[in-house]
Design a protein around this motif. Structure first.
Motif, PDB file in Angstrom:
ATOM      1  N   LEU A 179       1.075  -1.134  -0.112  1.00 52.56           N
ATOM      2  CA  LEU A 179       0.139   0.183   0.127  1.00 52.56           C
ATOM      3  C   LEU A 179       1.401   1.562  -0.056  1.00 52.56           C
ATOM      4  N   GLY A 180       2.123   1.113   0.317  1.00 55.96           N
ATOM      5  CA  GLY A 180       3.358   2.731   0.220  1.00 55.96           C
ATOM      6  C   GLY A 180       2.784   2.890   1.959  1.00 55.96           C
ATOM      7  N   VAL A 181       2.472   2.454   2.699  1.00 55.79           N
ATOM      8  CA  VAL A 181       1.927   2.766   4.055  1.00 55.79           C
ATOM      9  C   VAL A 181       2.980   1.635   4.879  1.00 55.79           C
ATOM     10  N   PRO A 182       3.940   3.587   5.301  1.00 56.57           N
ATOM     11  CA  PRO A 182       4.735   3.473   6.348  1.00 56.57           C
ATOM     12  C   PRO A 182       4.161   2.773   8.238  1.00 56.57           C
ATOM     13  N   VAL A 183       4.584   1.489   9.020  1.00 54.63           N
ATOM     14  CA  VAL A 183       4.328   1.660   9.698  1.00 54.63           C
ATOM     15  C   VAL A 183       4.647   1.017  11.207  1.00 54.63           C
ATOM     16  N   LEU A 184       4.585   1.843  11.834  1.00 60.16           N
ATOM     17  CA  LEU A 184       5.284   1.442  13.445  1.00 60.16           C
ATOM     18  C   LEU A 184       4.508   0.123  14.294  1.00 60.16           C
ATOM     19  N   TRP A 185       4.864  -0.758  14.807  1.00 57.36           N
ATOM     20  CA  TRP A 185       3.871  -1.378  15.732  1.00 57.36           C
ATOM     21  C   TRP A 185       5.037  -1.397  17.158  1.00 57.36           C
ATOM     22  N   ILE A 186       4.607  -1.705  17.962  1.00 57.16           N
ATOM     23  CA  ILE A 186       4.975  -1.595  19.748  1.00 57.16           C
ATOM     24  C   ILE A 186       4.628  -2.905  20.088  1.00 57.16           C
ATOM     25  N   LEU A 187       5.344  -3.989  19.836  1.00 55.93           N
ATOM     26  CA  LEU A 187       4.945  -5.409  20.780  1.00 55.93           C
ATOM     27  C   LEU A 187       5.661  -5.211  22.409  1.00 55.93           C
ATOM     28  N   GLU A 188       4.595  -6.360  22.556  1.00 56.88           N
ATOM     29  CA  GLU A 188       4.473  -5.802  24.494  1.00 56.88           C
ATOM     30  C   GLU A 188       5.387  -7.301  24.783  1.00 56.88           C
ATOM     31  N   THR A 189       6.369  -7.453  25.220  1.00 52.93           N
ATOM     32  CA  THR A 189       7.232  -8.311  25.771  1.00 52.93           C
ATOM     33  C   THR A 189       7.647  -8.562  27.205  1.00 52.93           C
TER      34      THR A 189
ATOM     35  N   ARG B 176      13.248  10.621  16.121  1.00 55.21           N
ATOM     36  CA  ARG B 176      13.652   9.630  16.767  1.00 55.21           C
ATOM     37  C   ARG B 176      13.060   8.670  18.206  1.00 55.21           C
ATOM     38  N   ASP B 177      13.648   7.320  18.857  1.00 56.48           N
ATOM     39  CA  ASP B 177      12.367   6.617  19.367  1.00 56.48           C
ATOM     40  C   ASP B 177      13.888   6.354  20.877  1.00 56.48           C
ATOM     41  N   THR B 178      12.757   5.933  21.624  1.00 60.93           N
ATOM     42  CA  THR B 178      13.215   5.500  23.017  1.00 60.93           C
ATOM     43  C   THR B 178      13.171   3.751  22.698  1.00 60.93           C
ATOM     44  N   LEU B 179      12.266   3.130  22.043  1.00 62.32           N
ATOM     45  CA  LEU B 179      12.106   1.541  21.531  1.00 62.32           C
ATOM     46  C   LEU B 179      13.374   0.702  21.351  1.00 62.32           C
ATOM     47  N   PRO B 180      14.040  -0.341  22.355  1.00 63.91           N
ATOM     48  CA  PRO B 180      14.714  -1.002  21.734  1.00 63.91           C
ATOM     49  C   PRO B 180      13.495  -1.950  20.435  1.00 63.91           C
ATOM     50  N   SER B 181      14.652  -2.447  19.502  1.00 70.88           N
ATOM     51  CA  SER B 181      14.148  -3.039  18.279  1.00 70.88           C
ATOM     52  C   SER B 181      13.596  -4.574  18.933  1.00 70.88           C
ATOM     53  N   CYS B 182      12.472  -4.585  18.768  1.00 66.31           N
ATOM     54  CA  CYS B 182      12.175  -6.348  18.765  1.00 66.31           C
ATOM     55  C   CYS B 182      12.982  -7.403  18.166  1.00 66.31           C
ATOM     56  N   ASP B 183      14.302  -7.285  16.419  1.00 69.03           N
ATOM     57  CA  ASP B 183      14.376  -7.802  16.519  1.00 69.03           C
ATOM     58  C   ASP B 183      16.551  -7.988  16.691  1.00 69.03           C
ATOM     59  N   ARG B 184      16.606  -7.500  17.710  1.00 69.57           N
ATOM     60  CA  ARG B 184      17.684  -7.449  18.097  1.00 69.57           C
ATOM     61  C   ARG B 184      17.753  -9.047  20.061  1.00 69.57           C
TER      62      ARG B 184
ATOM     63  N   SER C  30      10.072  -8.218  29.268  1.00 72.45           N
ATOM     64  CA  SER C  30      10.997  -7.237  28.943  1.00 72.45           C
ATOM     65  C   SER C  30      10.463  -5.960  28.551  1.00 72.45           C
ATOM     66  N   GLY C  31       9.494  -5.970  28.602  1.00 77.24           N
ATOM     67  CA  GLY C  31       8.419  -4.419  28.069  1.00 77.24           C
ATOM     68  C   GLY C  31       8.814  -4.576  26.108  1.00 77.24           C
ATOM     69  N   PRO C  32       7.995  -3.004  25.972  1.00 77.48           N
ATOM     70  CA  PRO C  32       7.544  -2.659  24.939  1.00 77.48           C
ATOM     71  C   PRO C  32       8.702  -2.637  23.703  1.00 77.48           C
ATOM     72  N   CYS C  33       8.843  -2.630  23.330  1.00 81.80           N
ATOM     73  CA  CYS C  33       9.756  -3.323  21.737  1.00 81.80           C
ATOM     74  C   CYS C  33       9.196  -2.664  19.987  1.00 81.80           C
ATOM     75  N   GLY C  34       9.940  -2.414  19.391  1.00 76.15           N
ATOM     76  CA  GLY C  34       9.633  -1.024  18.311  1.00 76.15           C
ATOM     77  C   GLY C  34       9.789  -2.463  16.418  1.00 76.15           C
ATOM     78  N   LYS C  35       8.635  -2.484  16.240  1.00 72.96           N
ATOM     79  CA  LYS C  35       9.043  -3.317  14.857  1.00 72.96           C
ATOM     80  C   LYS C  35       8.540  -2.668  13.506  1.00 72.96           C
ATOM     81  N   ALA C  36       8.629  -2.236  12.653  1.00 74.04           N
ATOM     82  CA  ALA C  36       8.283  -0.878  11.540  1.00 74.04           C
ATOM     83  C   ALA C  36       8.440  -1.777  10.069  1.00 74.04           C
ATOM     84  N   THR C  37       8.092  -0.711   9.349  1.00 75.13           N
ATOM     85  CA  THR C  37       8.394  -1.104   8.234  1.00 75.13           C
ATOM     86  C   THR C  37       9.812  -0.264   7.568  1.00 75.13           C
ATOM     87  N   SER C  38      10.353  -0.689   5.981  1.00 70.51           N
ATOM     88  CA  SER C  38      11.592  -0.004   6.235  1.00 70.51           C
ATOM     89  C   SER C  38      11.335   1.364   5.907  1.00 70.51           C
ATOM     90  N   SER C  39       9.748   1.701   5.542  1.00 78.33           N
ATOM     91  CA  SER C  39       9.922   3.118   4.271  1.00 78.33           C
ATOM     92  C   SER C  39      10.013   3.985   5.914  1.00 78.33           C
TER      93      SER C  39
END
Lengths: 130, 358
Positions: free
Chosen positions: B322-332, B350-358, B334-343
């Protein structure tokens, strides 16, 4: 040939006027610089800004007339909350305290919104938080 | 004479400078702001500059529009304009053209989102009654009964069934009902559409630089003298703090659906308002919030709940298409983490979230 006195840059009255202007200007600038640091809760009823409170004042209670009746607001000690509201769900009461910039307390049936305004942190103003 | 003239000039100059400084301190950059409640949420608008009418009059106009649209689109009024869509399957009806316009934009998303956007959930939302002073978990049998009435089967309802459109729209604007007594609910699409209409009205009134927020929907228009619009996204587990900060260009919208907006906790479980149409229950996919950036607020609103429900694994490929950038904040744990489309990163300040992929 007439000998004139050495031209004075400013007469005593001019100096007095300038001093007054400098004080007034400094006061305005101080307000401009200091206002964002002091977060305040603004109360809106049906889109009309009817009151605002400094969050760091002493704790007090105030009542505002909403669409369904009176809404009781407690403010001070760094926060604001809605104590009582005639809304059936009491969602705005259950929201508890709002303490930070961008925080909002909303009583939809009463058409009352309490919004904390100010800068998020030094030098960083946000246009919206959601 | 020279010195008097010089002194007067200096004082005049000083006066001008000080007046400008004082003016700035009082008026800021000429912005006018208002908050109000409508359509079951908070609205806020900020206008910059001067338009064809005074700013307060322009704000009165969009506030009135929000209330008119509340009446038009409310699913709580059983005799309101939406009630015409609750008839018998096979009926052909003529709703308000604005409702038809919303349906035309919405029905393709019902199919494309695999039924995660459902505009017939009014009765299930009413069963959960999250706005009650004493909310509770409904009986499973009551939820399944409503799902059977709506889809002909109990949970989990398959995607193929959920993705069926409840209406067919004819070329002349009439609507053919394909479901009996559909519990119509435009809550997932109405606010974004309304915010766009309000933005259009402000442009017509001579205010091309503005920001409007309606609940989780925000649209920006024009560019302030101080730069781009800056929007904070809440940390879903500490909502008084900002987890990410994004910048919007003119004519951009952002929408966030989060499980912190309406919920209650019972035995450590969060029961929130983002109900999965397949189960009639709050989703449990680990997503705490989903934020989208779109050209219009209506598009963002239509897709925000689906992106929340689909989560990053199923939602990211769709968002990219769709060409729509999205940020998901997931609950883990160890706390919230961020996962986003490349766009997404292009808009992030800036953000204060750890990446969910780490």
């Amino acid at each position: 040939m007439t000998v004139s006195a050495t031209p004075r840059l400013l007469a005593p009255l001019d100096i007095l006027l300038l001093a007054a202007l400098v004080v007034a200007g400094s006061w305005g600038t101080w307000r401009l610089v200091s206002a964002p640091g002091g977060a305040r809760a603004v109360v809106w009823v049906d889109g009309k800004r009817i009151a605002w409170y400094e969050l760091d004042g002493a704790r007090r209670t105030d009542s505002v007339q909403g669409a369904l009746g009176y809404v009781e607001i407690e403010h001070g000690d760094g926060g604001v909350r809605i104590l009582t509201a005639p809304c059936p769900s009491k969602l705005c009461v259950k929201q508890g305290h709002a303490r930070k910039v961008g925080g909002k307390l909303v009583c939809v049936p009463s058409r009352v919104v309490v919004s904390i305004e100010g800068d998020l942190r030094e030098g960083e103003a946000l246009d919206a938080i959601h | 004479m020279t010195s008097v003239h010089s002194t007067s000039s200096r004082i005049a100059s000083l006066l001008a400078v000080l007046a400008a400084a004082l003016g700035l301190s009082v008026c800021g950059d000429d912005a006018t702001h208002r908050d109000w409640a409508a359509m079951d949420c908070n609205f806020a608008a900020t206008l910059h500059g001067k338009g064809r009418v005074p700013a307060e009059e322009a704000l009165d106009s969009i506030q009135k529009l929000s209330k008119d649209l509340e009446t038009l689109l409310s699913d709580y009024d059983s005799s309101g304009p939406l009630s015409i869509l609750r008839g018998r399957s096979g009926d052909t009806v003529s709703p308000d053209p604005r409702i038809v316009g919303i349906l035309r934009e919405t029905l393709p998303v019902v199919a494309a989102s695999r039924g995660t956007l459902d505009i017939g959930v009014h009765d299930i939302k009413a069963l959960w009654n999250l706005d009650s002073p004493d909310p509770r978990v409904p009986d499973s049998s009551a939820i399944d009964s409503l799902l059977r009435r709506r889809h002909g089967r109990a949970a989990p309802v398959p995607d193929s069934v959920l993705a069926r459109a409840p209406f067919a729209i004819l070329a002349d604007g009439r609507v053919v009902l394909l479901v009996d007594s559909l519990p119509i609910d435009l809550g997932g699409v109405a606010k974004g559409w309304a915010v766009d209409r309000m933005s259009e009205l402000l442009v017509r009134l001579g205010y091309p630089v503005h920001l409007i927020q309606g609940g989780g929907e925000i649209v920006s228009r024009g560019r302030k003298s101080s730069g781009k619009w800056r929007i904070g996204i809440k940390n879903p587990r500490e909502t008084s703090t900002v987890a990410a900060l994004v910048e919007l260009d003119s004519g951009m919208a952002i929408s966030t659906s989060g499980d912190y907006e309406r919920f209650f906790l019972l035995d450590g479980i969060r029961y929130h308002h983002l109900l999965d149409p397949a189960t009639g229950r709050p989703s449990r996919n680990g997503v705490a919030s989903a934020s989208l950036l779109c050209p219009t607020s209506a598009q963002c609103d239509r897709w925000s709940k689906p992106m929340f429900l689909l989560g990053p694994d199923r939602g990211a490929p769709l968002a990219d298409s769709l060409g729509v950038p999205v940020l998901w904040i997931l609950e883990t744990p160890s706390g919230p983490c961020g996962k986003a489309t490349s766009s997404w990163g292009a808009r992030l300040v800036r953000d204060t979230l750890p990446s969910c992929d780490r």
